[in-house]
Structure formats: structure tokens, C-alpha cells
Scaffold this motif. Structure first.
Motif, PDB file in Angstrom:
ATOM      1  N   MET A  69       0.828  -1.214   0.000  1.00  0.00           N
ATOM      2  CA  MET A  69       0.000   0.000   0.000  1.00  0.00           C
ATOM      3  C   MET A  69       0.858   1.258   0.000  1.00  0.00           C
ATOM      4  O   MET A  69       1.696   1.456   0.872  1.00  0.00           O
ATOM      5  N   VAL A  70       0.641   2.109  -0.993  1.00  0.00           N
ATOM      6  CA  VAL A  70       1.238   3.440  -0.998  1.00  0.00           C
ATOM      7  C   VAL A  70       0.332   4.378  -0.211  1.00  0.00           C
ATOM      8  O   VAL A  70      -0.890   4.381  -0.410  1.00  0.00           O
ATOM      9  N   THR A  71       0.906   5.159   0.705  1.00  0.00           N
ATOM     10  CA  THR A  71       0.092   6.092   1.491  1.00  0.00           C
ATOM     11  C   THR A  71       0.928   7.273   1.956  1.00  0.00           C
ATOM     12  O   THR A  71       2.159   7.172   2.075  1.00  0.00           O
ATOM     13  N   HIS A  72       0.265   8.406   2.210  1.00  0.00           N
ATOM     14  CA  HIS A  72       0.901   9.559   2.845  1.00  0.00           C
ATOM     15  C   HIS A  72       0.541   9.621   4.328  1.00  0.00           C
ATOM     16  O   HIS A  72       1.069  10.457   5.056  1.00  0.00           O
ATOM     17  N   ASP A  73      -0.361   8.768   4.765  1.00  0.00           N
ATOM     18  CA  ASP A  73      -1.009   8.897   6.064  1.00  0.00           C
ATOM     19  C   ASP A  73      -0.349   8.006   7.120  1.00  0.00           C
ATOM     20  O   ASP A  73      -0.399   6.774   7.016  1.00  0.00           O
ATOM     21  N   PRO A  74       0.254   8.596   8.158  1.00  0.00           N
ATOM     22  CA  PRO A  74       0.868   7.783   9.221  1.00  0.00           C
ATOM     23  C   PRO A  74      -0.123   6.846   9.913  1.00  0.00           C
ATOM     24  O   PRO A  74       0.256   5.751  10.340  1.00  0.00           O
ATOM     25  N   VAL A  75      -1.394   7.245  10.026  1.00  0.00           N
ATOM     26  CA  VAL A  75      -2.400   6.363  10.637  1.00  0.00           C
ATOM     27  C   VAL A  75      -2.601   5.125   9.768  1.00  0.00           C
ATOM     28  O   VAL A  75      -2.640   3.995  10.267  1.00  0.00           O
ATOM     29  N   ALA A  76      -2.716   5.321   8.458  1.00  0.00           N
ATOM     30  CA  ALA A  76      -2.854   4.183   7.540  1.00  0.00           C
ATOM     31  C   ALA A  76      -1.631   3.272   7.642  1.00  0.00           C
ATOM     32  O   ALA A  76      -1.752   2.044   7.706  1.00  0.00           O
ATOM     33  N   ALA A  77      -0.442   3.874   7.687  1.00  0.00           N
ATOM     34  CA  ALA A  77       0.797   3.093   7.750  1.00  0.00           C
ATOM     35  C   ALA A  77       0.878   2.259   9.025  1.00  0.00           C
ATOM     36  O   ALA A  77       1.483   1.175   9.038  1.00  0.00           O
ATOM     37  N   SER A  78       0.240   2.729  10.099  1.00  0.00           N
ATOM     38  CA  SER A  78       0.322   2.020  11.379  1.00  0.00           C
ATOM     39  C   SER A  78      -0.407   0.675  11.347  1.00  0.00           C
ATOM     40  O   SER A  78      -0.207  -0.164  12.234  1.00  0.00           O
ATOM     41  N   PHE A  79      -1.238   0.443  10.343  1.00  0.00           N
ATOM     42  CA  PHE A  79      -1.916  -0.845  10.195  1.00  0.00           C
ATOM     43  C   PHE A  79      -1.005  -1.897   9.559  1.00  0.00           C
ATOM     44  O   PHE A  79      -1.322  -3.086   9.575  1.00  0.00           O
ATOM     45  N   ALA A  80       0.106  -1.459   8.974  1.00  0.00           N
ATOM     46  CA  ALA A  80       1.007  -2.369   8.250  1.00  0.00           C
ATOM     47  C   ALA A  80       1.988  -3.060   9.202  1.00  0.00           C
ATOM     48  O   ALA A  80       2.176  -2.642  10.341  1.00  0.00           O
ATOM     49  N   ASP A  81       2.607  -4.129   8.693  1.00  0.00           N
ATOM     50  CA  ASP A  81       3.664  -4.814   9.457  1.00  0.00           C
ATOM     51  C   ASP A  81       4.968  -4.043   9.375  1.00  0.00           C
ATOM     52  O   ASP A  81       5.786  -4.060  10.295  1.00  0.00           O
ATOM     53  N   GLU A  82       5.165  -3.376   8.219  1.00  0.00           N
ATOM     54  CA  GLU A  82       6.431  -2.686   7.964  1.00  0.00           C
ATOM     55  C   GLU A  82       6.167  -1.497   7.044  1.00  0.00           C
ATOM     56  O   GLU A  82       5.276  -1.543   6.197  1.00  0.00           O
ATOM     57  N   VAL A  83       6.952  -0.439   7.233  1.00  0.00           N
ATOM     58  CA  VAL A  83       6.895   0.716   6.336  1.00  0.00           C
ATOM     59  C   VAL A  83       8.238   0.843   5.619  1.00  0.00           C
ATOM     60  O   VAL A  83       9.295   0.758   6.254  1.00  0.00           O
ATOM     61  N   LEU A  84       8.179   1.018   4.300  1.00  0.00           N
ATOM     62  CA  LEU A  84       9.364   1.343   3.509  1.00  0.00           C
ATOM     63  C   LEU A  84       9.314   2.832   3.193  1.00  0.00           C
ATOM     64  O   LEU A  84       8.292   3.338   2.731  1.00  0.00           O
ATOM     65  N   PHE A  85      10.416   3.539   3.438  1.00  0.00           N
ATOM     66  CA  PHE A  85      10.479   4.973   3.124  1.00  0.00           C
ATOM     67  C   PHE A  85      11.354   5.167   1.895  1.00  0.00           C
ATOM     68  O   PHE A  85      12.523   4.759   1.882  1.00  0.00           O
ATOM     69  N   LEU A  86      10.778   5.774   0.873  1.00  0.00           N
ATOM     70  CA  LEU A  86      11.497   6.046  -0.365  1.00  0.00           C
ATOM     71  C   LEU A  86      11.875   7.521  -0.445  1.00  0.00           C
ATOM     72  O   LEU A  86      11.082   8.389  -0.101  1.00  0.00           O
ATOM     73  N   VAL A  87      13.084   7.777  -0.920  1.00  0.00           N
ATOM     74  CA  VAL A  87      13.531   9.131  -1.246  1.00  0.00           C
ATOM     75  C   VAL A  87      14.326   9.028  -2.537  1.00  0.00           C
ATOM     76  O   VAL A  87      15.245   8.198  -2.652  1.00  0.00           O
ATOM     77  N   ASP A  88      13.965   9.840  -3.516  1.00  0.00           N
ATOM     78  CA  ASP A  88      14.677   9.867  -4.805  1.00  0.00           C
ATOM     79  C   ASP A  88      14.847   8.467  -5.407  1.00  0.00           C
ATOM     80  O   ASP A  88      15.916   8.109  -5.898  1.00  0.00           O
ATOM     81  N   GLY A  89      13.781   7.684  -5.344  1.00  0.00           N
ATOM     82  CA  GLY A  89      13.795   6.386  -6.010  1.00  0.00           C
ATOM     83  C   GLY A  89      14.572   5.298  -5.307  1.00  0.00           C
ATOM     84  O   GLY A  89      14.851   4.250  -5.881  1.00  0.00           O
ATOM     85  N   GLN A  90      14.918   5.531  -4.037  1.00  0.00           N
ATOM     86  CA  GLN A  90      15.658   4.522  -3.279  1.00  0.00           C
ATOM     87  C   GLN A  90      14.998   4.307  -1.916  1.00  0.00           C
ATOM     88  O   GLN A  90      14.483   5.259  -1.316  1.00  0.00           O
ATOM     89  N   ILE A  91      15.032   3.065  -1.438  1.00  0.00           N
ATOM     90  CA  ILE A  91      14.547   2.775  -0.090  1.00  0.00           C
ATOM     91  C   ILE A  91      15.637   3.207   0.879  1.00  0.00           C
ATOM     92  O   ILE A  91      16.736   2.650   0.892  1.00  0.00           O
ATOM     93  N   VAL A  92      15.345   4.235   1.680  1.00  0.00           N
ATOM     94  CA  VAL A  92      16.375   4.787   2.573  1.00  0.00           C
ATOM     95  C   VAL A  92      16.276   4.239   3.981  1.00  0.00           C
ATOM     96  O   VAL A  92      17.253   4.256   4.735  1.00  0.00           O
TER      97      VAL A  92
END
Length: 252
Positions: free
Chosen positions: A200-223
Motif C-alpha cells: 500500500m502506498v500512502t501519505h497517512d501515518p495512521v494508515a501506515a500504522s496498520f502495516a507490518d512494515e513501512v518502507l520509506f522512499l527518497v529519490d527512487g531509493q529505499i532509505v
């Protein structure tokens, strides 16, 4: 076809839009696996490559280099027809735009992907799904007779009903009110708990909190990655990455 292990895998995937100096690097060599039964949120500043990652993973967009494996199938060299058949058989989508057929009612929209795939819909299961998304009184209504939140619940029901191996969701709660958004997120969580792979792509921290893991992308890379994400931790990381991106732009 086996769907054990990681139903979605990207290896060194690069994707650039445009050419030469005007080219924009959307993905800069991303390698990531999404295991069976996992719920992963993908976050990052606008233009960081989130939707491109989703589209490449689903075979909707072809990477320039690198490889994508979807439910055991290497997508390289596959025709559009083969990709469509693969998605029809194993993949569900929940997009912000709903993608419902206006001439079909709720029940027909939910069962359409199964009929296109030549599967006989499980009517008892579909009735359960419709009830869980709160649409039991609306099965004969067409999309134009529903609110935006109700249309999104039809899209979620469609994803649930097919019991697909993988569900890709792009900002699925972006247009919803808070209570409907929480319902939708709870259903996605249930899908993962039942063995589906949710990306799931999301901007919402509440939505992300339902996930097992969050990947953060910056400039096309997982940072960075965050397991068992809490709302405050996600918000803080987004703020940190946003400040870093602003500093980097200031140095250019």
C-alpha cells in the motif's frame, strides 16, 4: 503456479521517465521482497517513486533494468496479454479512483474480475464480504448512486472477494472520511492476516500504522524501513526525511 515464499520481488529495478538531461529517475536500483501474508506501507515525499514501485511490481510499468517476479513468474519478456492474464488470476487492485464499471451494480462490480478470469464466484463468501464492508443494502445500486466512501468499499470488497494472492493499494484511503478509512484499513489488515500480500502506498501515518512494515522512499531509493510502525514514529520519520530533502534542494 506456486505462490509460496515472496509473491512479489524486485531485484535492482531502475526506471527513468524521459531522456537525457530532462530524464527523471523514478526508481534508482530498488531491491525488495514482499512476503506472503505481509502488509507493507510505502511512504516518502512526492516524486520519491512510490507509485512507480507499485506499477513496476504489478507489471503495469516495465523497468529499464532489473527484474520483477510476481507470484513466481519473472515478468521480463512477458506480453501485455500474458501480464493481464497473470494479474487477472492472482492480483487485486485498490486505487483512489475506484475503477468501477458505471453500468454495473455493486454485486456485478465485485464479481466481474472473477467472471473475466473464468472463475465461478462463491456467492456465500461474496455475501459475507458485502456484509463486512457494510453494503448489504446497496448490492443493486450502481456506482453513481453511491458516495465516494461507498464506492471505495465496493473496490475493497472486489479485492476481498477474489481471494487474490496479492493486493496493490495506491492511496486507498485518500478520499475517505476518517471512520470509513479506518474500516478500509481494518479490512486490508484482515486480508493480510488471511494470507494475502498487501502493498500500500500512502501519505497517512495512521494508515501506515496498520502495516507490518513501512518502507520509506527518497529519490527512487529505499532509505529506511520500520517494523511494527506506530503513528508517532512514522510521522517523525516523514518529517525528518522531508527536512533532509528540503536541505538537499537548498544546496542545489
Amino acid at each position: 503456479m506456486t505462490t509460496t515464499g515472496s509473491p512479489v520481488r524486485l531485484d535492482s529495478v531502475k526506471k527513468t521517465y524521459g531522456r537525457g538531461e530532462s530524464g527523471v529517475v523514478a526508481l534508482a536500483g530498488v531491491s525488495v521482497e514482499f512476503p506472503a501474508g505481509s502488509f507493507t506501507a510505502v511512504m516518502g515525499p512526492s516524486g520519491s517513486g512510490k507509485s512507480t514501485l507499485l506499477h513496476c511490481a504489478a507489471g503495469l510499468d516495465r523497468p529499464d533494468t532489473g527484474s520483477v517476479t510476481l507470484v513466481g513468474t519473472d515478468l521480463k519478456g512477458r506480453t501485455e496479454t500474458q501480464l493481464t492474464e497473470l494479474r487477472r488470476e492472482h492480483v487485486a487492485f485498490v486505487f483512489q479512483s475506484f475503477n468501477l464499471m458505471p453500468a454495473l451494480n455493486v454485486e456485478e462490480n465485485i464479481t466481474l474480475p472473477m467472471l473475466l478470469a473464468g472463475k465461478e464466484p462463491d456467492r456465500a463468501w461474496i455475501a459475507q464480504v458485502v456484509e463486512r464492508v457494510g453494503l448489504s443494502q446497496r448490492v443493486r445500486h450502481r456506482p453513481g448512486e453511491l458516495s465516494g466512501g461507498q464506492q471505495q468499499r465496493v473496490a475493497i470488497a472486489r479485492a476481498l472477494a477474489g481471494r487474490s494472492a496479492v493486493t496493490f493499494a495506491d492511496e486507498p484511503t485518500g478520499a475517505l472520511d476518517t471512520s470509513t478509512a479506518l474500516e478500509v484499513l481494518g479490512l486490508l489488515r484482515e486480508l493480510a492476516d488471511a494470507g494475502q500480500t498487501i502493498v500500500m502506498v500512502t501519505h497517512d501515518p495512521v494508515a501506515a500504522s496498520f502495516a507490518d512494515e513501512v518502507l520509506f522512499l527518497v529519490d527512487g531509493q529505499i532509505v529506511t524501513k520500520m517494523a511494527s510502525p506506530a503513528v508517532e514514529m512514522v510521522a517523525a520519520e516523514l518529517a525528518r526525511l522531508g527536512a533532509r530533502a528540503k536541505q538537499a534542494r537548498g544546496r542545489q
